[in-house]
Enzyme design. Sequence first.
Site, PDB file in Angstrom:
ATOM      1  N   GLY A  55      -6.390   4.690   8.923  1.00 19.60           N
ATOM      2  CA  GLY A  55      -5.537   3.701   7.734  1.00 19.60           C
ATOM      3  C   GLY A  55      -5.902   2.378   8.185  1.00 19.60           C
ATOM      4  O   GLY A  55      -4.879   1.424   7.844  1.00 19.60           O
ATOM      5  N   THR A 100      -7.543  -0.035   6.707  1.00 21.92           N
ATOM      6  CA  THR A 100      -7.758  -0.870   5.653  1.00 21.92           C
ATOM      7  C   THR A 100      -6.390  -1.005   4.925  1.00 21.92           C
ATOM      8  O   THR A 100      -6.340  -1.576   3.746  1.00 21.92           O
ATOM      9  CB  THR A 100      -8.962  -0.544   4.603  1.00 21.92           C
ATOM     10  OG1 THR A 100      -8.722   0.654   3.978  1.00 21.92           O
ATOM     11  CG2 THR A 100     -10.224  -0.617   5.441  1.00 21.92           C
ATOM     12  N   GLY A 130      -2.438  -1.627   8.143  1.00 27.38           N
ATOM     13  CA  GLY A 130      -3.469  -1.278   9.144  1.00 27.38           C
ATOM     14  C   GLY A 130      -4.388  -2.352   9.190  1.00 27.38           C
ATOM     15  O   GLY A 130      -4.871  -2.498  10.327  1.00 27.38           O
ATOM     16  N   LYS A 185       8.230  11.505   8.473  1.00 31.45           N
ATOM     17  CA  LYS A 185       7.887  11.078   9.903  1.00 31.45           C
ATOM     18  C   LYS A 185       8.831  11.602  11.151  1.00 31.45           C
ATOM     19  O   LYS A 185       8.400  11.709  12.163  1.00 31.45           O
ATOM     20  CB  LYS A 185       8.640   9.403  10.098  1.00 31.45           C
ATOM     21  CG  LYS A 185       7.456   8.499   8.990  1.00 31.45           C
ATOM     22  CD  LYS A 185       7.842   7.150   9.265  1.00 31.45           C
ATOM     23  CE  LYS A 185       6.979   6.151   8.379  1.00 31.45           C
ATOM     24  NZ  LYS A 185       7.089   4.605   8.767  1.00 31.45           N
ATOM     25  N   ARG A 227       7.372  13.071  14.559  1.00 32.37           N
ATOM     26  CA  ARG A 227       8.186  12.830  15.931  1.00 32.37           C
ATOM     27  C   ARG A 227       8.428  14.361  16.557  1.00 32.37           C
ATOM     28  O   ARG A 227       8.264  14.475  17.892  1.00 32.37           O
ATOM     29  CB  ARG A 227       9.494  12.144  15.760  1.00 32.37           C
ATOM     30  CG  ARG A 227       9.191  10.626  15.352  1.00 32.37           C
ATOM     31  CD  ARG A 227      10.390   9.887  15.954  1.00 32.37           C
ATOM     32  NE  ARG A 227      10.470   8.250  15.578  1.00 32.37           N
ATOM     33  CZ  ARG A 227      11.238   7.622  16.057  1.00 32.37           C
ATOM     34  NH1 ARG A 227      12.347   7.914  16.629  1.00 32.37           N
ATOM     35  NH2 ARG A 227      11.069   6.223  15.482  1.00 32.37           N
TER      36      ARG A 227
HETATM   37  N1  NAP Z   1       8.606  -2.193   7.266  1.00 29.10           N
HETATM   38  C1  NAP Z   1       7.994  -2.210   6.218  1.00 29.10           C
HETATM   39  O1  NAP Z   1       8.608  -2.811   5.285  1.00 29.10           O
HETATM   40  C2  NAP Z   1       7.010  -1.390   5.608  1.00 29.10           C
HETATM   41  C3  NAP Z   1       6.141  -1.492   4.307  1.00 29.10           C
HETATM   42  C4  NAP Z   1       5.229  -0.644   4.027  1.00 29.10           C
HETATM   43  C5  NAP Z   1       4.733   0.258   4.817  1.00 29.10           C
HETATM   44  N2  NAP Z   1       5.270   0.524   5.960  1.00 29.10           N
HETATM   45  C6  NAP Z   1       4.768   1.398   7.012  1.00 29.10           C
HETATM   46  O2  NAP Z   1       3.661   1.264   7.541  1.00 29.10           O
HETATM   47  C7  NAP Z   1       2.836   2.545   7.397  1.00 29.10           C
HETATM   48  C8  NAP Z   1       1.568   2.492   6.554  1.00 29.10           C
HETATM   49  O3  NAP Z   1       1.854   2.070   5.321  1.00 29.10           O
HETATM   50  P1  NAP Z   1       0.937   1.036   4.314  1.00 29.10           P
HETATM   51  O4  NAP Z   1       1.576   0.655   3.226  1.00 29.10           O
HETATM   52  O5  NAP Z   1       0.096   0.209   5.259  1.00 29.10           O
HETATM   53  O6  NAP Z   1      -0.126   2.139   3.879  1.00 29.10           O
HETATM   54  P2  NAP Z   1      -1.147   2.180   2.802  1.00 29.10           P
HETATM   55  O7  NAP Z   1      -1.805   0.890   2.478  1.00 29.10           O
HETATM   56  O8  NAP Z   1      -0.559   2.856   1.551  1.00 29.10           O
HETATM   57  O9  NAP Z   1      -2.316   3.399   3.257  1.00 29.10           O
HETATM   58  C9  NAP Z   1      -2.791   3.045   4.391  1.00 29.10           C
HETATM   59  C10 NAP Z   1      -4.140   3.935   4.593  1.00 29.10           C
HETATM   60  O10 NAP Z   1      -3.647   5.395   4.469  1.00 29.10           O
HETATM   61  C11 NAP Z   1      -4.970   6.263   3.672  1.00 29.10           C
HETATM   62  N3  NAP Z   1      -4.203   6.615   2.695  1.00 29.10           N
HETATM   63  C12 NAP Z   1      -3.064   6.224   1.894  1.00 29.10           C
HETATM   64  N4  NAP Z   1      -2.642   6.787   0.921  1.00 29.10           N
HETATM   65  C13 NAP Z   1      -3.550   8.001   0.920  1.00 29.10           C
HETATM   66  C14 NAP Z   1      -3.856   9.145   0.018  1.00 29.10           C
HETATM   67  N5  NAP Z   1      -3.130   9.489  -1.189  1.00 29.10           N
HETATM   68  N6  NAP Z   1      -4.788  10.056   0.342  1.00 29.10           N
HETATM   69  C15 NAP Z   1      -5.537   9.826   1.512  1.00 29.10           C
HETATM   70  N7  NAP Z   1      -5.444   8.716   2.111  1.00 29.10           N
HETATM   71  C16 NAP Z   1      -4.534   7.958   1.842  1.00 29.10           C
HETATM   72  C17 NAP Z   1      -5.743   5.147   3.567  1.00 29.10           C
HETATM   73  O11 NAP Z   1      -6.830   5.096   4.549  1.00 29.10           O
HETATM   74  P3  NAP Z   1      -8.157   5.419   4.521  1.00 29.10           P
HETATM   75  O12 NAP Z   1      -8.601   4.735   3.001  1.00 29.10           O
HETATM   76  O13 NAP Z   1      -8.714   4.834   5.741  1.00 29.10           O
HETATM   77  O14 NAP Z   1      -8.392   6.942   4.273  1.00 29.10           O
HETATM   78  C18 NAP Z   1      -5.139   3.870   3.218  1.00 29.10           C
HETATM   79  O15 NAP Z   1      -5.895   2.871   3.411  1.00 29.10           O
HETATM   80  C19 NAP Z   1       3.731   3.753   6.856  1.00 29.10           C
HETATM   81  O16 NAP Z   1       4.300   4.351   8.083  1.00 29.10           O
HETATM   82  C20 NAP Z   1       4.852   2.992   6.163  1.00 29.10           C
HETATM   83  O17 NAP Z   1       5.950   3.777   6.300  1.00 29.10           O
HETATM   84  C21 NAP Z   1       6.557  -0.349   6.650  1.00 29.10           C
END
Ligand code: NAP
Length: 327
Positions: A14, A16, A20, A137, A141
């Site tokens: 993840g 990109t 990530g 999640k 865990r």
């Molecule tokens: N604290 C906060 O405010 C907050 C906000 C947002 C997110 N988060 C957390 O951060 C973590 C990452 O979230 P994010 O928003 O950064 O993720 P994201 O940008 O939606 O996705 C990260 C990566 O996951 C893979 N992915 C996502 N959706 C997919 C799908 N439908 N099918 C296949 N692969 C998929 C892709 O990797 P590849 O292209 O490499 O396959 C994508 O680049 C999560 O645990 C989320 O709960 C926290």
Amino acid sequence: MTAAHKTQNILIFGATGLIGRHITNAILDNAASFAGRIAIFTSSNTLWTKSDEIDALKARGVEIIGGDITSADAVNEAYTGFDTVVSCVGRPVIQNQLLLIQLAERHPDVKRFFPSEYGTDIDYDASSASEKPHQQKLKVRAALARVSKLQYTYVVTGPYGDGDSVLYLAASGPENEARGTFDVKRKRAVLLGDGNGRISLTTMRDVGKLVVAALQHPEEARNRALRVNSFTATPKEILAEFERQTGGQPWSVAFTSLAQLEELEREAWAKSDPKAGGLTLRRIWTSGRTLYDARDNGLIGMEDGVETLESAVRQAIKVQTEVEDEE
Ligand SMILES: NC(=O)c1ccc[n+]([C@@H]2O[C@H](COP(=O)([O-])OP(=O)(O)OC[C@H]3O[C@@H](n4cnc5c(N)ncnc54)[C@H](OP(=O)(O)O)[C@@H]3O)[C@@H](O)[C@H]2O)c1
């Protein structure tokens, strides 16, 4: 108990995505402290659609492994030579980590696993177990609680203190402002709760630094949640900082009480609105569940060196203004 494993070679899933990118960037900024290989495992779709970003990573020495996250063979092969896995996968694929964990536990090379957390504390108190957005999640865990060889760390950061779309310091737009907004363009804020409840936020840049610090402190980070953050402030204090940095004039202000937020949340779940999960998280944050007697920054050498309310708001204004310029 075996000794804590010192990270050398890191494989990122993840890389990109929204968070990530920050985590990968911070790992690369500190690559010298790991003295090993850094690779990302990514989908063929991402190799194709984000080719410039992939090329930029290659130019920084990152190995790129393309494959299907649901293929045991592809993941097993990718694990070869990597002692640490950092997963930053998005919410739709959180459950795919169950396979990643099962394979990591059996693979002779993998010693440490960081599942995709980087957000709300899913084990804050007894109420956490029944919160809908936490369910996937929690399963991850539970799987890590059963491993014997693998060492793991949950980096719990609370909400992101950034101005990018849908994050806590973002402009929500007039139609969605009841969910909370700090709208630089309109000088308009909608504060959650009564505006006096404290909330702990972590900027995305700090999430990257905090993950690196956890990687660099294997003993302190082993088999536990690290509850870390950048700063703690009330919505009224955040608004005052936005006002100060945008010329000193008062903004127009409204409030969404906790009861109103709960009502919005109930309505959203009832009609399967995709915003429902976000409203649940905002209700959790607004009811004080980002607060601790003591945070864990100090355990991993990060009591200092994290961002302040002032620097987070400055960056949020920049992000919101850049979006405005592109419109
Ligand atoms: N604290 C906060 O405010 C907050 C906000 C947002 C997110 N988060 C957390 O951060 C973590 C990452 O979230 P994010 O928003 O950064 O993720 P994201 O940008 O939606 O996705 C990260 C990566 O996951 C893979 N992915 C996502 N959706 C997919 C799908 N439908 N099918 C296949 N692969 C998929 C892709 O990797 P590849 O292209 O490499 O396959 C994508 O680049 C999560 O645990 C989320 O709960 C926290």
